[in-house]
Design a protein around this motif. Structure first.
Motif, PDB file in Angstrom:
ATOM      1  N   ALA A 113       0.818  -1.207   0.000  1.00 51.98           N
ATOM      2  CA  ALA A 113       0.000   0.000   0.000  1.00 51.98           C
ATOM      3  C   ALA A 113       0.860   1.269   0.000  1.00 51.98           C
ATOM      4  N   ARG A 114       2.095   1.165   0.445  1.00 54.07           N
ATOM      5  CA  ARG A 114       2.982   2.333   0.495  1.00 54.07           C
ATOM      6  C   ARG A 114       3.833   2.479  -0.763  1.00 54.07           C
ATOM      7  N   PHE A 115       3.756   1.524  -1.676  1.00 51.08           N
ATOM      8  CA  PHE A 115       4.571   1.593  -2.886  1.00 51.08           C
ATOM      9  C   PHE A 115       4.009   2.618  -3.855  1.00 51.08           C
ATOM     10  N   ASP A 116       4.896   3.268  -4.591  1.00 47.39           N
ATOM     11  CA  ASP A 116       4.470   4.188  -5.644  1.00 47.39           C
ATOM     12  C   ASP A 116       4.054   3.427  -6.896  1.00 47.39           C
ATOM     13  N   PHE A 117       4.649   2.270  -7.092  1.00 48.01           N
ATOM     14  CA  PHE A 117       4.389   1.514  -8.322  1.00 48.01           C
ATOM     15  C   PHE A 117       4.711   0.046  -8.063  1.00 48.01           C
ATOM     16  N   VAL A 118       3.855  -0.832  -8.539  1.00 49.34           N
ATOM     17  CA  VAL A 118       4.067  -2.271  -8.399  1.00 49.34           C
ATOM     18  C   VAL A 118       4.125  -2.875  -9.789  1.00 49.34           C
ATOM     19  N   MET A 119       5.218  -3.563 -10.084  1.00 49.28           N
ATOM     20  CA  MET A 119       5.327  -4.259 -11.372  1.00 49.28           C
ATOM     21  C   MET A 119       4.614  -5.597 -11.249  1.00 49.28           C
ATOM     22  N   ARG A 120       3.863  -5.916 -12.257  1.00 46.34           N
ATOM     23  CA  ARG A 120       3.130  -7.187 -12.269  1.00 46.34           C
ATOM     24  C   ARG A 120       3.836  -8.165 -13.194  1.00 46.34           C
TER      25      ARG A 120
END
Length: 178
Positions: free
Chosen positions: A53-60
């Motif tokens: 929830a604190r990440f700016d961006f999550v790679m899938r």
């Protein structure tokens, strides 16, 4: 994969569960739906939920190349080439959805549905699976809270008692301590 070949730093309970699941699959003891019921009885969540929830961006993973290029752009680096693909899974006779009979689909909805919804995933449209019910969401919330307490408060204390802490507490050879 064979759990005996996995790193030994995993907690004993996790290693035992991995070995049990590996033996279950190797012996062909049941259907995929039975495997899901046996090894995924509770709503699914992972320790990674603490930070996502604190990440700016999550790679899938399913769009890793595009997401990696986007991550580079976000930090001001222009990609010079596509991300190379290594260790590609070979061709398969069936899509993963073929393993999910109606019972496995219902169970997956209950167990994985709230986690998937939280992170923006959906079940395949042709499954006809409804969104998680309030009951499923409540079960997930309880499991998530318990997991949060475990990963933030209990696990660090268990790890603190492990090899790293004991080694640091021992006097260095040749020192005059102890």
């Amino acid at each position: 994969t064979d759990p005996d070949r996995r790193p030994k730093h995993k907690p004993l309970l996790n290693r035992l569960l991995d070995q049990s699941a590996f033996r279950y699959v190797r012996r062909g003891q049941g259907s995929f739906a039975a495997f899901l019921r046996r090894y995924y009885p509770l709503p699914f969540d992972t320790w990674a939920s603490l930070s996502h929830a604190r990440f700016d961006f999550v790679m899938r993973f399913e769009r890793l190349g595009d997401d990696f290029a986007e991550a580079l752009r976000r930090i001001g680096i222009e990609p010079v080439r596509p991300l190379p693909v290594a260790n590609r899974t070979g061709a398969r006779d069936e899509d993963f959805t073929a393993y999910f009979d109606p019972a496995a689909r219902r169970h997956a909805r209950r167990v994985f549905g709230p986690y998937m919804r939280r992170w923006g995933y959906t079940f395949p449209a042709d499954w006809g699976v409804e969104p998680p019910s309030r009951s499923h969401e409540l079960q997930y919330a309880v499991v998530n809270r318990i997991g949060t307490v475990y990963w933030r408060h209990v696990r660090p204390r268990m790890v603190g008692r492990g090899r790293g802490r004991r080694a640091a507490a021992r006097p260095a050879p040749g020192s005059n301590r102890g």
